[in-house]
Scaffold this motif. Structure first.
Motif, short mmCIF file in Angstrom:
data_model
loop_
_atom_site.label_atom_id
_atom_site.label_comp_id
_atom_site.label_asym_id
_atom_site.label_seq_id
_atom_site.Cartn_x
_atom_site.Cartn_y
_atom_site.Cartn_z
N ASN A 175 39.53 26.08 22.70
CA ASN A 175 40.19 25.13 23.46
C ASN A 175 41.23 25.56 24.23
OD1 ASN A 175 40.63 22.51 24.09
ND2 ASN A 175 42.61 22.69 23.10
N ASP A 176 42.32 26.25 23.75
CA ASP A 176 43.57 26.45 24.45
C ASP A 176 43.37 27.56 25.60
OD1 ASP A 176 44.66 25.12 22.39
OD2 ASP A 176 46.24 26.49 21.91
N ASN A 236 50.64 30.21 23.15
CA ASN A 236 50.60 28.90 22.40
C ASN A 236 49.52 28.93 21.02
OD1 ASN A 236 51.91 26.33 22.05
ND2 ASN A 236 49.83 25.56 22.39
N LEU A 237 48.26 29.56 21.56
CA LEU A 237 47.35 29.73 20.41
C LEU A 237 47.95 30.40 19.30
CD1 LEU A 237 44.49 29.51 19.25
CD2 LEU A 237 43.96 31.49 20.88
N GLY A 271 44.27 26.39 29.74
CA GLY A 271 45.17 27.17 30.47
C GLY A 271 44.62 27.56 31.63
N LYS A 292 50.22 28.27 17.31
CA LYS A 292 49.26 27.39 16.53
C LYS A 292 48.82 28.01 15.30
CE LYS A 292 47.94 23.68 19.64
NZ LYS A 292 47.05 22.86 20.44
N MET A 340 44.84 19.15 20.29
CA MET A 340 44.32 19.28 21.81
C MET A 340 45.18 18.56 23.00
SD MET A 340 40.40 18.90 21.08
CE MET A 340 39.71 18.82 22.86
N ASP A 385 41.12 25.61 18.27
CA ASP A 385 42.11 25.92 19.36
C ASP A 385 41.80 27.16 19.95
OD1 ASP A 385 43.56 23.63 18.93
OD2 ASP A 385 44.83 24.61 17.26
N ILE A 416 51.13 23.44 27.19
CA ILE A 416 50.97 24.52 27.78
C ILE A 416 51.46 24.63 29.30
CG2 ILE A 416 48.84 25.87 28.97
CD1 ILE A 416 47.70 25.82 25.99
N ARG A 455 42.79 25.48 13.84
CA ARG A 455 43.00 26.51 14.78
C ARG A 455 41.98 27.22 15.14
NH1 ARG A 455 46.95 23.89 13.55
NH2 ARG A 455 45.93 23.14 15.46
N THR A 463 48.61 20.24 23.18
CA THR A 463 48.12 21.24 24.01
C THR A 463 48.29 21.08 25.49
OG1 THR A 463 46.87 22.93 22.28
CG2 THR A 463 46.29 23.43 24.53
N ALA A 507 48.93 29.53 27.31
CA ALA A 507 47.97 28.97 26.58
C ALA A 507 47.68 30.08 25.50
CB ALA A 507 46.60 28.62 27.42
#
Length: 462
Positions: free
Chosen positions: A68-69, A377-378, A73, A381, A130, A65, A137, A62, A133, A374
């Motif tokens: 990354n997320d 969604n983070l 996005g 997660k 990943m 993430d 996303i 996490r 995602t 994104a």
């Protein structure tokens, strides 16, 4: 298709189109719901990794993430395929990668070194996250591009959440029987998990591609509304008060759901002593939630009031399960159905994201659907990792030992992790909605302003 007009975007989507979009959420359950329900058990009871180590791996993923997320996005918002649009290409090209990594995650090699196993688990878990995602996303961001019609957007959100319930039911109903079938034994083993994962990834992939074929992106904001730097993105996200309210509402709702989902299997096996009933017990809440999830958002009632009722209903049911005796099978069944019936808030809360994006565009002139989803969604997660990690940590602290009869203290720990902790988490979800201000009148006003701007921009461009 930049600067599309009201006549081409204010589309009333039929039931078939809604189903087509919902299949993408159905597909996601064959990955994420499966992971959420069975990955912890696979790591602890099959691979032999200590619960505290698994919880640390989840938390490390996490942290990654968090970087990354949002980046993914932003990339999704900034690029558009000539034929497939802005978000659908990510599904087309991302699903094969997601499928391979999901299979690898449930195929931990029989290594002599525990450190090497932990390294393999960490790498494959992060990479699979990943990949999910990169597919999920864009799928969520696509919802705002299929139409600008408010009713159709609500219907899409309701359908998405309905398929969350349907997917959860199907996955949990067939999951353990398929795992045991491939295991060739009364207890699940690595071979069973591996072959079952292959089956699920193939089903999920087919459903994702049906969504791609059944949908068409029709609304794209002006290029100037998405072509912004990272500093502006951060300011856009953290000054959007209504979006922050919705995100924290989603966070606590999902934190409660995933904290329970990640450890419920332990409760059914070790507390209730019903390993053969896992599939049935896992599907009862989503089964009871199908109709409320689809129908309640259509009611002409305050969204915030409906969310409050959902939160209180879920909390009461979970407190009830926590208090009843493990052997009181009928009471637990009734309370599980009650818990599921009040889980309709998912459709309501996710339906609040698009109006928050519209509100931000009215105020700032910036529209970043992919980035917003994104960021949202983070938090989903994070809720998954925090929920599962907290539950596993409680179980470990209370004396849980895999594949053995549990002490009364250990069973209390499992009960706390499965029922009491999720009840506390869901009640926390009341707080953010005290600050929700998006009334139906405000939503209509924002839509009118944005439509007027699009018409003006088209006239100027022509």
């Amino acid at each position: 298709m930049e600067g599309t007009t009201q006549s081409t975007t204010n589309i009333k989507l039929g039931f078939g189109k809604q189903i087509g979009y919902g299949f993408g959420e159905f597909a996601g359950q064959f990955f994420y719901s499966f992971w959420s329900s069975y990955l912890s058990v696979y790591y602890t009871d099959v691979v032999g990794i200590a619960p505290i180590v698994v919880s640390i791996i989840f938390m490390v993923a996490r942290v990654w993430d968090a970087v990354n997320d949002p980046v993914l996005g932003k990339v999704a918002d900034s690029h558009k395929h000539k034929r497939l649009g802005r978000y659908r290409p990510w599904i087309v090209f991302g699903v094969p990668v997601l499928a391979v990594l999901s299979i690898l995650m449930f195929h931990v090699p029989n290594l002599d070194s525990s450190q090497l196993k932990i390294a393999y688990i960490t790498i494959t878990y992060i990479l699979a996250g990943m990949a999910f995602t990169a597919v999920n996303i864009p799928y969520m961001g696509m919802q705002s591009t299929l139409t600008t019609n408010i009713k159709s957007r609500i219907d899409l959100s309701s359908m998405k959440s309905t398929f969350t319930c349907v997917g959860t039911i199907v996955v949990n109903l067939i999951c353990m029987p398929i795992i045991l079938f491939f295991s060739g034994a009364e207890t699940a083993n690595g071979r069973g998990y591996f072959l079952a994962t292959i089956v699920f990834t193939l089903i999920g992939a087919v459903l994702y591609y049906i969504t791609v074929a059944a949908t068409k992106e029709v609304y794209y904001p002006e290029k100037s509304t998405v072509d912004v730097d990272f500093k502006t993105i951060l300011r856009y996200l953290f000054t959007n008060k209504q979006l922050i309210v919705v995100i924290f509402g989603i966070f606590f709702s999902m934190l409660s759901m995933f904290s329970r989902l990640g450890v419920a299997v332990y409760y059914y096996i070790y507390c209730m002593n019903k390993p053969g009933m896992i599939g049935i017990l896992m599907i009862l809440p989503p089964l009871a939630g199908i109709l409320p999830t689809y129908l309640v958002p259509k009611l002409n009632v305050s969204r915030r009031a409906l969310v409050y009722v959902s939160i209180l209903g879920r909390a009461v049911a979970l407190f009830g399960i926590f208090l009843v005796d493990y052997t009181n099978f009928k009471a637990i069944i009734i309370l599980l159905l009650l818990y599921g019936a009040f889980m309709y808030d998912q459709g309501l809360i996710w339906g609040m994201v698009a109006p928050a994006i519209d509100d931000a565009e009215v105020r700032t002139g910036i529209r970043l659907d992919g980035t917003v989803y994104a960021f949202t969604n983070l938090f989903v997660k994070i809720s998954t990792a925090v929920g599962a990690s907290a539950g596993l940590a409680i179980m470990g602290a209370m004396g849980y030992i895999a594949n053995q009869a549990q002490t009364p203290r250990a069973m209390t720990g499992i009960n706390i992790a499965t029922n009491l902790l999720p009840a506390i988490f869901v009640l926390c979800g009341i707080v953010p909605f005290l600050f929700y201000k998006m009334t139906p009148e405000k939503i209509d006003e924002n839509r009118r302003i944005l439509e007027e701007r699009r018409v003006k921009n088209n006239q100027e461009n022509n």
